[in-house]
Design an enzyme around this catalytic site. Sequence first.
Site, PDB file in Angstrom:
ATOM      1  N   PRO A  33       4.702  56.984 110.835  1.00 55.16           N
ATOM      2  CA  PRO A  33       5.692  57.920 111.383  1.00 55.16           C
ATOM      3  C   PRO A  33       6.711  58.501 110.397  1.00 55.16           C
ATOM      4  O   PRO A  33       7.910  58.246 110.484  1.00 55.16           O
ATOM      5  CB  PRO A  33       6.374  57.090 112.465  1.00 55.16           C
ATOM      6  CG  PRO A  33       6.295  55.693 111.944  1.00 55.16           C
ATOM      7  CD  PRO A  33       4.963  55.605 111.239  1.00 55.16           C
ATOM      8  N   CYS A  34       6.241  59.349 109.515  1.00 61.25           N
ATOM      9  CA  CYS A  34       7.127  59.995 108.540  1.00 61.25           C
ATOM     10  C   CYS A  34       8.121  60.938 109.217  1.00 61.25           C
ATOM     11  O   CYS A  34       9.162  61.256 108.646  1.00 61.25           O
ATOM     12  CB  CYS A  34       6.310  60.729 107.481  1.00 61.25           C
ATOM     13  SG  CYS A  34       5.095  61.885 108.127  1.00 61.25           S
TER      14      CYS A  34
END
Length: 185
Positions: A142-143
């Site tokens: 989850p950047c």
Amino acid sequence: MMKSSSIYWSALDILGEHWTVLATDKGLCRIFYPHNQLEEALPWIQRYQPGAQLTEAPEMIERLGVAELLRGYFGGERVTFDAVPLDLWGTPFQQEVWKALREIPYGTTSSYRDLAIAINRPQAVRAVGAANGANPIPIVVPCHRVIGANRTLVGYRGGLNMKTRLLQLEGVEPVEPAGHARFLF
């Protein structure tokens, strides 16, 4: 890094958008945003897996469970991608950053500075940002949960509109939409 002879891909229709997902026999290796084309994978594959063959194989992607989880995620379910096997290709530093990204809880954000501190490299804020931007598996890694220390979106390879959408989907308090012009799509 093990060389793979095949890289499997499938286009997933999720809420009317076409996401492209790639995997090896070891696990998920790449997700392309709806605005990307499959051809964009070719230089990346050549760089990390020279000689690998790109093969359409929706059944392989379905078997990983990622398709069902992505559909649930975009449908508003609070899902975890921990059980999805990954085959991440990158430098040891990138791998370290991507591992830390996976530890940012759903519905929360972290700054690039906080991430640099979390990996015991407090001076590496820009390098953390570069590794974050090179993440080949958005959403699963989850950047999008990483924002500027001043609570601005800063940037996102998927575009700031997508980043805003993902954060809102997770119930994150509004974040300033400011960011680099190249991400304003």
